[in-house]
Enzyme design. Structure first.
Site, PDB file in Angstrom:
ATOM      1  N   GLU A   1      34.097 -10.786  -2.296  1.00  0.00           N
ATOM      2  CA  GLU A   1      34.875  -9.661  -1.764  1.00  0.00           C
ATOM      3  C   GLU A   1      33.982  -8.442  -1.533  1.00  0.00           C
ATOM      4  O   GLU A   1      33.101  -8.154  -2.334  1.00  0.00           O
ATOM      5  CB  GLU A   1      35.976  -9.292  -2.766  1.00  0.00           C
ATOM      6  CG  GLU A   1      36.865  -8.156  -2.268  1.00  0.00           C
ATOM      7  CD  GLU A   1      38.240  -8.201  -2.894  1.00  0.00           C
ATOM      8  OE1 GLU A   1      38.929  -9.229  -2.742  1.00  0.00           O
ATOM      9  OE2 GLU A   1      38.612  -7.215  -3.528  1.00  0.00           O
TER      10      GLU A   1
ATOM     11  N   HIS B   1      42.156  -7.546   4.463  1.00  0.00           N
ATOM     12  CA  HIS B   1      43.298  -7.054   3.689  1.00  0.00           C
ATOM     13  C   HIS B   1      44.074  -6.028   4.507  1.00  0.00           C
ATOM     14  O   HIS B   1      43.511  -5.333   5.357  1.00  0.00           O
ATOM     15  CB  HIS B   1      42.810  -6.386   2.392  1.00  0.00           C
ATOM     16  CG  HIS B   1      42.211  -7.340   1.406  1.00  0.00           C
ATOM     17  ND1 HIS B   1      42.158  -7.079   0.062  1.00  0.00           N
ATOM     18  CD2 HIS B   1      41.656  -8.566   1.565  1.00  0.00           C
ATOM     19  CE1 HIS B   1      41.586  -8.096  -0.574  1.00  0.00           C
ATOM     20  NE2 HIS B   1      41.257  -9.006   0.329  1.00  0.00           N
TER      21      HIS B   1
ATOM     22  N   ARG C   1      51.051  -4.698  -0.903  1.00  0.00           N
ATOM     23  CA  ARG C   1      51.822  -3.456  -0.904  1.00  0.00           C
ATOM     24  C   ARG C   1      50.879  -2.256  -0.937  1.00  0.00           C
ATOM     25  O   ARG C   1      51.066  -1.284  -0.219  1.00  0.00           O
ATOM     26  CB  ARG C   1      52.735  -3.403  -2.143  1.00  0.00           C
ATOM     27  CG  ARG C   1      53.630  -2.182  -2.126  1.00  0.00           C
ATOM     28  CD  ARG C   1      54.264  -1.924  -3.470  1.00  0.00           C
ATOM     29  NE  ARG C   1      53.266  -1.494  -4.449  1.00  0.00           N
ATOM     30  CZ  ARG C   1      53.538  -1.159  -5.689  1.00  0.00           C
ATOM     31  NH1 ARG C   1      54.793  -1.227  -6.126  1.00  0.00           N
ATOM     32  NH2 ARG C   1      52.583  -0.778  -6.519  1.00  0.00           N
TER      33      ARG C   1
ATOM     34  N   TYR D   1      49.320 -11.907 -10.357  1.00  0.00           N
ATOM     35  CA  TYR D   1      48.857 -11.229 -11.568  1.00  0.00           C
ATOM     36  C   TYR D   1      49.069 -12.100 -12.806  1.00  0.00           C
ATOM     37  O   TYR D   1      50.167 -12.122 -13.376  1.00  0.00           O
ATOM     38  CB  TYR D   1      49.614  -9.893 -11.706  1.00  0.00           C
ATOM     39  CG  TYR D   1      49.440  -9.035 -10.473  1.00  0.00           C
ATOM     40  CD1 TYR D   1      48.425  -8.089 -10.398  1.00  0.00           C
ATOM     41  CD2 TYR D   1      50.248  -9.234  -9.340  1.00  0.00           C
ATOM     42  CE1 TYR D   1      48.227  -7.340  -9.241  1.00  0.00           C
ATOM     43  CE2 TYR D   1      50.050  -8.496  -8.179  1.00  0.00           C
ATOM     44  CZ  TYR D   1      49.042  -7.558  -8.140  1.00  0.00           C
ATOM     45  OH  TYR D   1      48.830  -6.818  -7.000  1.00  0.00           O
TER      46      TYR D   1
ATOM     47  N   HIS E   1      52.061  -7.857 -13.163  1.00  0.00           N
ATOM     48  CA  HIS E   1      51.759  -6.601 -12.474  1.00  0.00           C
ATOM     49  C   HIS E   1      52.156  -5.446 -13.394  1.00  0.00           C
ATOM     50  O   HIS E   1      53.218  -5.500 -14.030  1.00  0.00           O
ATOM     51  CB  HIS E   1      52.540  -6.545 -11.144  1.00  0.00           C
ATOM     52  CG  HIS E   1      52.191  -5.335 -10.337  1.00  0.00           C
ATOM     53  ND1 HIS E   1      52.904  -4.164 -10.421  1.00  0.00           N
ATOM     54  CD2 HIS E   1      51.195  -5.106  -9.452  1.00  0.00           C
ATOM     55  CE1 HIS E   1      52.364  -3.271  -9.602  1.00  0.00           C
ATOM     56  NE2 HIS E   1      51.329  -3.815  -9.003  1.00  0.00           N
TER      57      HIS E   1
ATOM     58  N   LYS F   1      57.771 -13.896  -2.240  1.00  0.00           N
ATOM     59  CA  LYS F   1      56.636 -13.566  -1.372  1.00  0.00           C
ATOM     60  C   LYS F   1      56.076 -14.840  -0.735  1.00  0.00           C
ATOM     61  O   LYS F   1      55.798 -14.877   0.456  1.00  0.00           O
ATOM     62  CB  LYS F   1      55.584 -12.874  -2.252  1.00  0.00           C
ATOM     63  CG  LYS F   1      54.640 -11.993  -1.550  1.00  0.00           C
ATOM     64  CD  LYS F   1      54.104 -10.862  -2.449  1.00  0.00           C
ATOM     65  CE  LYS F   1      53.052 -11.285  -3.427  1.00  0.00           C
ATOM     66  NZ  LYS F   1      52.339 -10.115  -4.016  1.00  0.00           N
TER      67      LYS F   1
ATOM     68  N   GLN G   1      32.118   0.333 -15.879  1.00  0.00           N
ATOM     69  CA  GLN G   1      33.120  -0.436 -15.124  1.00  0.00           C
ATOM     70  C   GLN G   1      34.267  -0.906 -16.023  1.00  0.00           C
ATOM     71  O   GLN G   1      35.359  -1.136 -15.551  1.00  0.00           O
ATOM     72  CB  GLN G   1      32.462  -1.696 -14.559  1.00  0.00           C
ATOM     73  CG  GLN G   1      32.096  -1.666 -13.100  1.00  0.00           C
ATOM     74  CD  GLN G   1      31.431  -3.001 -12.780  1.00  0.00           C
ATOM     75  OE1 GLN G   1      30.390  -3.340 -13.342  1.00  0.00           O
ATOM     76  NE2 GLN G   1      32.031  -3.766 -11.900  1.00  0.00           N
TER      77      GLN G   1
END
Ligand code: FAD
Length: 291
Positions: free
Chosen positions: A17, A77, A107, A148, A152, A168, A215
């Site tokens: 990513e 995305h 979302r 998740y 979430h 979804k 991080q």
């Protein structure tokens, strides 16, 4: 190439990513970093969408560049919560015209401004609304959605979260990518529960290599992820030394990926964060394992 085709393969594969620049001046350096990652020939690369659409035009530009000049399939995305329907429909048209085949329909996170606004006035309240609009637009995208393993952060409980996830998927998701997690057992439990709930699409685990101690708190805040003691010990021991922490974080992520492959997962997504060095090291660690 549609990612749904890729996920039919039995060979083990890694995807990476990247994210678009936050400012126009950073574009060139981000572009170079994404190209370095593309040269590693991952199974695909996903390009995130700036929250609120800030530098969103670069998402498509980067995705197109990787796909056309490096022949790496891309996943662009798209978030919806802060957008109007007109903006989203225009973006879908732009994606079509740029030859984008794969879209991650999200979302987006709620900004404090959004949290305090009237939800009744939002054009999009959930990712499922975006997925339905994409489908209704007639665009022939392969659509992915987020999931998740540790629920979430806004969800009341996992049962409801999985119920909405099923909605979804039924609306048109061909695959799901997970939020980061640091304990693979959380993923295995989650997979069991969603399969029981009738969700059958491929689930791509998302692994975040933590390569510096700063991080850690950011990642936990963002994802609410559980930090196993083994991981905490590693940060305590090596967190003060950037080089040692990087090596340990890459080793931890590699270990997670090997365990996932050993347990029947064929595609793993790495949150490589525009860092070609981290992506290359993880790939090299798996050189005899990857197909
Ligand atoms: P949703 O699926 O809408 O879920 C959000 C919450 O609403 C959940 O609690 C869910 O249970 C609930 N819910 C869902 N449907 C309903 C319904 N019908 N009724 C009631 N409640 C419902 N953010 C970015 O800004 N840009 C990115 O590029 C980006 N990429 C991401 C990639 C992955 C793999 C992941 C895991 C996250 C990503 N995010 C990104 C963050 C994401 O936008 C946030 O996690 C956001 O808070 C939720 O997005 P979602 O699409 O999962 O939302």
């Amino acid at each position: 190439m549609k990612l749904s085709e890729l996920f039919k393969r039995e060979t083990l594969s890694l995807s990476f990513e990247v994210f678009p620049p936050k400012t126009d001046t950073a574009f060139e350096s981000v572009k170079i970093a994404t190209e370095e990652i593309a040269k590693l020939k991952p199974s695909f690369m996903s390009v995130t969408y700036g929250a609120g659409g800030g530098t969103s035009r670069y998402t498509l530009e980067i995705a197109k560049n990787i796909k056309e000049n490096y022949s790496v399939p891309t996943l662009a995305h798209l978030t919806c919560v802060s957008s109007t329907r007109e903006t989203v429909l225009a973006k879908i048209e732009e994606m079509k015209s740029m030859g984008i085949e794969n879209v991650m329909a999200l979302r987006g996170d709620l900004t404090p401004e959004l949290e305090n606004s009237d939800r009744e006035k939002w054009a999009y309240r959930h990712a499922v609304d975006l997925i339905r609009d994409i489908k209704e637009s007639g665009a022939d995208f392969c659509i992915g959605g987020a999931c998740y393993p540790e629920i979430h952060p806004e969800s009341e409980n996992q049962k409801l979260d999985i119920q909405y996830l099923k909605e979804k998927v039924d609306a048109g998701c061909s695959f799901l990518t997970t939020q980061m997690f640091f304990d693979n057992n959380l993923l295995y439990n989650f997979l069991y529960k969603i399969r029981q709930a009738g969700i059958t699409v491929p689930v791509i685990p998302g692994i975040m290599p933590i390569t510096n101690a700063n991080q850690v708190s950011r990642a936990i805040k963002l994802s609410g992820s559980f930090m196993p003691q083994r991981f905490k010990s590693l940060v305590d021991k090596f967190g003060h030394s950037p080089q040692a922490m990087k090596q340990a974080g890459i080793a931890y992520a590699t270990d997670q990926i090997i365990d996932l492959f050993a347990n029947g997962i064929t595609n793993v997504h790495v949150y490589s964060m525009n860092n070609p060095d981290v992506a290359a090291k993880i790939q090299a660690n798996l050189s005899d394992i990857l197909g």
